[in-house]
Design a protein around this motif. Sequence first.
Motif, PDB file in Angstrom:
ATOM      1  N   GLU A  25       0.820  -1.206   0.000  1.00 19.12           N
ATOM      2  CA  GLU A  25       0.000   0.000   0.000  1.00 19.12           C
ATOM      3  C   GLU A  25       0.856   1.259   0.000  1.00 19.12           C
ATOM      4  OE1 GLU A  25      -3.882  -1.844   2.361  1.00 19.12           O
ATOM      5  OE2 GLU A  25      -2.374  -0.714   3.494  1.00 19.12           O
ATOM      6  N   ILE A  26       1.894   1.283   0.815  1.00 16.02           N
ATOM      7  CA  ILE A  26       2.740   2.478   0.858  1.00 16.02           C
ATOM      8  C   ILE A  26       3.581   2.590  -0.414  1.00 16.02           C
ATOM      9  CG2 ILE A  26       4.768   1.591   2.088  1.00 16.02           C
ATOM     10  CD1 ILE A  26       4.484   4.288   3.775  1.00 16.02           C
ATOM     11  N   ALA A  27       3.959   1.452  -0.978  1.00 14.07           N
ATOM     12  CA  ALA A  27       4.760   1.470  -2.214  1.00 14.07           C
ATOM     13  C   ALA A  27       3.973   2.048  -3.382  1.00 14.07           C
ATOM     14  CB  ALA A  27       5.240   0.063  -2.555  1.00 14.07           C
ATOM     15  N   ASN A  28       2.656   1.906  -3.354  1.00 11.37           N
ATOM     16  CA  ASN A  28       1.818   2.373  -4.461  1.00 11.37           C
ATOM     17  C   ASN A  28       1.204   3.751  -4.235  1.00 11.37           C
ATOM     18  OD1 ASN A  28       2.192   0.041  -6.029  1.00 11.37           O
ATOM     19  ND2 ASN A  28       0.652  -1.043  -4.836  1.00 11.37           N
ATOM     20  N   LEU A  29       1.525   4.396  -3.125  1.00  5.33           N
ATOM     21  CA  LEU A  29       0.937   5.703  -2.830  1.00  5.33           C
ATOM     22  C   LEU A  29       1.422   6.787  -3.779  1.00  5.33           C
ATOM     23  CD1 LEU A  29       0.881   6.168   1.045  1.00  5.33           C
ATOM     24  CD2 LEU A  29      -1.054   5.967  -0.502  1.00  5.33           C
ATOM     25  N   LEU A  30       0.510   7.631  -4.152  1.00  2.00           N
ATOM     26  CA  LEU A  30       0.824   8.815  -4.948  1.00  2.00           C
ATOM     27  C   LEU A  30       0.657  10.040  -4.053  1.00  2.00           C
ATOM     28  CD1 LEU A  30      -1.171   7.936  -8.191  1.00  2.00           C
ATOM     29  CD2 LEU A  30       1.275   7.611  -7.766  1.00  2.00           C
ATOM     30  N   ILE A  31       1.298  11.109  -4.414  1.00  2.00           N
ATOM     31  CA  ILE A  31       1.189  12.344  -3.641  1.00  2.00           C
ATOM     32  C   ILE A  31      -0.270  12.780  -3.567  1.00  2.00           C
ATOM     33  CG2 ILE A  31       1.833  14.792  -3.582  1.00  2.00           C
ATOM     34  CD1 ILE A  31       4.512  13.912  -4.927  1.00  2.00           C
ATOM     35  N   GLU A  32      -1.002  12.569  -4.660  1.00  2.00           N
ATOM     36  CA  GLU A  32      -2.401  12.956  -4.717  1.00  2.00           C
ATOM     37  C   GLU A  32      -3.283  12.174  -3.738  1.00  2.00           C
ATOM     38  OE1 GLU A  32       0.050  12.855  -7.258  1.00  2.00           O
ATOM     39  OE2 GLU A  32      -1.223  12.120  -8.855  1.00  2.00           O
ATOM     40  N   ASP A  33      -2.775  11.048  -3.218  1.00  2.00           N
ATOM     41  CA  ASP A  33      -3.537  10.225  -2.279  1.00  2.00           C
ATOM     42  C   ASP A  33      -3.497  10.769  -0.855  1.00  2.00           C
ATOM     43  OD1 ASP A  33      -4.058   8.483  -4.380  1.00  2.00           O
ATOM     44  OD2 ASP A  33      -2.360   7.192  -3.903  1.00  2.00           O
ATOM     45  N   VAL A  34      -2.649  11.760  -0.605  1.00  3.95           N
ATOM     46  CA  VAL A  34      -2.516  12.328   0.741  1.00  3.95           C
ATOM     47  C   VAL A  34      -3.360  13.591   0.838  1.00  3.95           C
ATOM     48  CG1 VAL A  34      -0.916  13.192   2.484  1.00  3.95           C
ATOM     49  CG2 VAL A  34      -0.148  11.448   0.863  1.00  3.95           C
ATOM     50  N   ASN A  35      -4.275  13.602   1.789  1.00  3.39           N
ATOM     51  CA  ASN A  35      -5.091  14.784   2.053  1.00  3.39           C
ATOM     52  C   ASN A  35      -4.515  15.435   3.308  1.00  3.39           C
ATOM     53  OD1 ASN A  35      -7.074  16.578   3.077  1.00  3.39           O
ATOM     54  ND2 ASN A  35      -8.637  15.533   1.852  1.00  3.39           N
ATOM     55  N   PHE A  36      -3.656  16.426   3.102  1.00  2.00           N
ATOM     56  CA  PHE A  36      -2.985  17.078   4.218  1.00  2.00           C
ATOM     57  C   PHE A  36      -3.968  17.874   5.082  1.00  2.00           C
ATOM     58  CE2 PHE A  36       0.564  16.499   1.240  1.00  2.00           C
ATOM     59  CZ  PHE A  36       1.483  15.896   2.086  1.00  2.00           C
ATOM     60  N   LEU A  37      -4.932  18.491   4.452  1.00  2.00           N
ATOM     61  CA  LEU A  37      -5.874  19.342   5.158  1.00  2.00           C
ATOM     62  C   LEU A  37      -6.739  18.551   6.149  1.00  2.00           C
ATOM     63  CD1 LEU A  37      -6.928  22.243   5.451  1.00  2.00           C
ATOM     64  CD2 LEU A  37      -8.580  21.709   3.654  1.00  2.00           C
ATOM     65  N   ASP A  38      -7.309  17.446   5.681  1.00  2.00           N
ATOM     66  CA  ASP A  38      -8.210  16.660   6.527  1.00  2.00           C
ATOM     67  C   ASP A  38      -7.501  15.526   7.275  1.00  2.00           C
ATOM     68  OD1 ASP A  38     -10.445  18.189   5.818  1.00  2.00           O
ATOM     69  OD2 ASP A  38     -10.686  17.047   3.959  1.00  2.00           O
ATOM     70  N   GLY A  39      -6.230  15.278   6.951  1.00  2.00           N
ATOM     71  CA  GLY A  39      -5.435  14.307   7.696  1.00  2.00           C
ATOM     72  C   GLY A  39      -5.734  12.849   7.414  1.00  2.00           C
ATOM     73  N   PHE A  40      -5.795  12.496   6.125  1.00  2.00           N
ATOM     74  CA  PHE A  40      -5.964  11.086   5.789  1.00  2.00           C
ATOM     75  C   PHE A  40      -5.265  10.757   4.477  1.00  2.00           C
ATOM     76  CE2 PHE A  40      -9.722  13.119   3.911  1.00  2.00           C
ATOM     77  CZ  PHE A  40      -9.725  12.594   2.630  1.00  2.00           C
ATOM     78  N   ILE A  41      -5.069   9.465   4.281  1.00  3.03           N
ATOM     79  CA  ILE A  41      -4.480   8.938   3.042  1.00  3.03           C
ATOM     80  C   ILE A  41      -5.511   8.013   2.418  1.00  3.03           C
ATOM     81  CG2 ILE A  41      -2.753   7.311   2.141  1.00  3.03           C
ATOM     82  CD1 ILE A  41      -0.771   8.403   4.110  1.00  3.03           C
TER      83      ILE A  41
END
Length: 182
Positions: free
Chosen positions: A131-147
Amino acid sequence: MEEYIEEFVADWKMAGKAERTARMYACHLTRFFSHCSDPTLADAKVWISDEASASTQRKMGQALRAFGVFSQNNEYEFFQWWKLVPLTKEKTFAQETVTEDMYISAKTKAQSLRDKALIETLWSCGLRRSEIANLLIEDVNFLDGFIVVRTAKNGKPRVAPISPVARRSIRKHLGSRKSGSL
């Protein structure tokens, strides 16, 4: 039998179940039906017991039972004995989980921003390696605090909360990058 297996796989996927499991079951079923053209419960027991691995034996039994449920739901007259297929017992072992001491040790040994972000994200979110190997930057929601994990173990997306410390580590690691692989 091949067309029934294909229909079984299609039904399995349409029910939203994991595609990987469907492929594994189809493989077991294909092997089973090539082993016995008009199988009985005794044939199933012999076929399963010929496998050395208890884990594989269990999966073979699960495949036959799943196919039996499919057969019953579609009112197919063959395979009436599926409920009697035994499932091999597996030994279970306690899975080692990461302790806070292990986390702190890894954190102190991390030298690059990437490694620090990786450790913080794994600790915060509990992601699997794939799961972490396939993460894209777009998958991180910094504002609401989730991936957003696009493809979890079950083949479906899921959301994982992320701690403020992990968010800061990821931001430092990314610098000015806005897209691409995390």
